[in-house]
Design an enzyme around this catalytic site. Structure first.
Site: not given
Length: 170
Positions: A67, A84, A121
């Site tokens: 990530h 993303s 998150l």
């Protein structure tokens, strides 16, 4: 797309379409393809989640390391995956003021140093203004608890991305 279309995909097409529901982890999609046929969104995500849960600790940490940093250098340079990029942009992370960006950068660096992976998150399920507070809160968590929390966020992101691909409400 409907589940029949998903079940009829060949290996390459499946990996192309689902290879980023777990950020930068097409090998997970490759493993999940062999579990066809899927009965629906819930069944499909169950197999993605089971794969993650079955990984050793080092593999789970590796999933987290795939990530990007939230509001990190990759965002303004366009080096994020399309998913993303959309998620971080929609959360307004590219619009942080200088002081907010500096504070967020400091916290994410502390987080990475403490836990060894970036702060993850599910932005679409959070108030963007709460992200720095959540980051500061999670910095105080024990490492084993934070690993579980971060993997839970990965699963939330996976659920949202799968729902998007299948045209279902998350």
């Amino acid at each position: 797309m409907d589940i029949e279309k998903v079940n009829s995909m060949d290996f390459g097409e499946f990996v192309d379409v689902f290879g980023n529901v777990i950020e930068r982890c097409p090998l997970i999609a490759a493993a999940v393809w062999s579990k066809r046929p899927f009965s629906g969104l819930g069944d499909l995500e169950k197999h993605f989640f089971a794969f993650i849960d079955g990984l050793p600790l080092s593999g789970q940490e590796g999933v987290l390391r795939c990530h990007p940093e939230l509001a990190g250098r990759q965002l303004p340079w366009g080096r994020l995956t399309a998913e993303s990029q959309r998620e971080q942009s929609a959360a307004g992370l590219q619009n942080l003021g200088a002081a907010e960006r500096l504070r967020f950068t400091e916290l994410t660096a502390q987080y990475r140093t403490r836990f060894g992976f970036p702060f993850v998150l599910a932005l679409r399920l959070s108030d963007p203004a709460a992200a720095p507070r959540e980051l500061a809160r999670r910095l105080r968590c024990p490492p084993a608890q934070e690993l579980r929390t971060a993997l839970g966020e990965v699963k939330k992101i996976c659920h949202l991305r799968l729902a998007d691909l299948l045209g279902e409400q998350p």
